[in-house]
Write a protein that holds these residues in place. Structure first.
Motif, PDB file in Angstrom:
ATOM      1  N   ARG A  39       3.103  10.387  12.809  1.00 28.40           N
ATOM      2  CA  ARG A  39       3.868   9.562  13.764  1.00 28.40           C
ATOM      3  C   ARG A  39       3.889  10.419  15.189  1.00 28.40           C
ATOM      4  N   SER A  95       3.555   3.083  14.793  1.00 28.12           N
ATOM      5  CA  SER A  95       3.131   2.917  13.350  1.00 28.12           C
ATOM      6  C   SER A  95       1.643   2.791  13.132  1.00 28.12           C
ATOM      7  N   MET A 131       1.042  12.647  -0.947  1.00 35.15           N
ATOM      8  CA  MET A 131       1.683  14.168  -1.403  1.00 35.15           C
ATOM      9  C   MET A 131       1.348  14.535  -2.693  1.00 35.15           C
ATOM     10  N   ARG A 178      -1.635  -2.303   8.169  1.00 36.73           N
ATOM     11  CA  ARG A 178      -1.496  -0.903   8.051  1.00 36.73           C
ATOM     12  C   ARG A 178      -1.822  -0.368   6.541  1.00 36.73           C
ATOM     13  N   ARG A 185      -9.253   4.142   3.731  1.00 40.52           N
ATOM     14  CA  ARG A 185      -9.929   5.303   4.570  1.00 40.52           C
ATOM     15  C   ARG A 185     -10.441   6.149   3.401  1.00 40.52           C
TER      16      ARG A 185
HETATM   17  O1   DC Z   1       5.456   6.527   6.256  1.00 37.14           O
HETATM   18  P1   DC Z   1       5.130   6.121   7.686  1.00 37.14           P
HETATM   19  O2   DC Z   1       5.160   4.661   7.694  1.00 37.14           O
HETATM   20  O3   DC Z   1       6.247   6.879   8.835  1.00 37.14           O
HETATM   21  O4   DC Z   1       3.761   6.681   7.832  1.00 37.14           O
HETATM   22  C1   DC Z   1       2.998   6.475   9.257  1.00 37.14           C
HETATM   23  C2   DC Z   1       1.461   6.533   8.837  1.00 37.14           C
HETATM   24  O5   DC Z   1       1.416   7.622   8.837  1.00 37.14           O
HETATM   25  C3   DC Z   1       1.045   5.830   7.792  1.00 37.14           C
HETATM   26  O6   DC Z   1       0.763   4.352   8.142  1.00 37.14           O
HETATM   27  C4   DC Z   1      -0.070   6.360   7.302  1.00 37.14           C
HETATM   28  C5   DC Z   1       0.180   7.816   7.817  1.00 37.14           C
HETATM   29  N1   DC Z   1       0.519   8.901   6.746  1.00 37.14           N
HETATM   30  C6   DC Z   1      -0.512   9.249   6.090  1.00 37.14           C
HETATM   31  O7   DC Z   1      -1.639   9.141   6.349  1.00 37.14           O
HETATM   32  N2   DC Z   1      -0.132  10.308   4.985  1.00 37.14           N
HETATM   33  C7   DC Z   1       1.142  10.677   4.660  1.00 37.14           C
HETATM   34  N3   DC Z   1       1.339  11.547   3.920  1.00 37.14           N
HETATM   35  C8   DC Z   1       2.266  10.107   5.459  1.00 37.14           C
HETATM   36  C9   DC Z   1       1.694   8.876   6.476  1.00 37.14           C
END
Ligand code: DC
Length: 224
Positions: A39, A95, A131, A178, A185
């Motif tokens: 973000r 977002s 993660m 989203r 992707r």
């Molecule tokens: O968890 P969040 O809604 O705050 O995350 C925002 C965007 O960031 C989410 O739509 C995809 C991206 N994101 C990501 O690609 N990899 C992550 N580890 C965390 C978030």
């Protein structure tokens, strides 16, 4: 005592943020919200007029970008080049933009190093999308937290309604777009790691989910 590195992945609205924060509190660990970093990048791109599809401009922007977490009285704060942006990154626009920039290779590379550095000392709970699959494939404990689409949309709606007028239908549509973008992707798509423990939080309270995760962690710690 062994220090664990715990990952919690899942789609928007699954309850990751609240659960991760409480699990970290219960274990005396740090908590890292990696979505906030995406973000932050999205916010910076918007502020500087950089389009998410423009890889060159994104790379140039990232070369001079400083994203840091700082601890304030009300929890973790996000700083962009020293300026606090914590509350400004929580809008529906940011977002969607975060989801768009998070598909770009330059952005994922930039944040990979930053995230891995934050995990070096362990005793951390990391929340995000990749993660357990990409950033910390060797994590001690991995969780994949989900919930039905209706419940996730209702949770998001309740959060947004606190900030101002919101419509459940818009929240649901945005969440669907989203999730589809994040799951399809090419790079680091949202999916459970093969060794992740899956939890469906639809019929559970936050405290029940936290309890399940903390139990797993305590058992792992007791096993040495
Ligand atoms: O968890 P969040 O809604 O705050 O995350 C925002 C965007 O960031 C989410 O739509 C995809 C991206 N994101 C990501 O690609 N990899 C992550 N580890 C965390 C978030």
């Amino acid at each position: 005592m062994k220090r664990l590195l715990i990952t919690i992945d899942g789609p928007a609205g699954a309850g990751k943020t609240t659960v991760s924060r409480r699990v970290a509190e219960r274990l005396g660990y740090r908590y890292v919200d990696t979505g906030a970093l995406y973000r932050g990048v999205a916010y910076a791109a918007h502020a500087r007029g950089v389009r998410p599809e423009d890889d060159e401009a994104l790379a140039a922007m990232l070369a001079n970008l400083r994203l840091q977490f700082a601890t304030g009285p009300s929890g973790a704060r996000l700083l962009l080049d020293g300026e606090e942006i914590t509350d400004r990154i929580r809008t529906p626009e940011v977002s969607m933009l975060a989801s768009a920039v998070s598909a770009r290779p330059a952005v994922r590379r930039f944040l990979l190093d930053l995230q891995q550095a934050l995990g070096r000392e362990k005793a951390v709970v990391f929340e995000g999308r990749d993660m357990g699959t990409v950033v910390f494939p060797g994590a001690d404990l991995k969780f994949f937290l989900s919930a039905s689409e209706e419940i996730r949309a209702q949770r998001r709606f309740a959060e947004l309604a606190e900030q101002g007028p919101a419509r459940l239908e818009d929240v649901l549509q945005e969440m669907r777009r989203r999730d589809a973008q994040d799951s399809t992707r090419e790079l680091a798509p949202l999916k459970p790691a093969p060794d992740a423990i899956r939890i469906d939080s639809s019929g559970l309270s936050i405290e029940q989910v936290v309890g399940l995760i903390v139990d797993h962690a305590r058992r792992r710690l007791a096993a040495g």
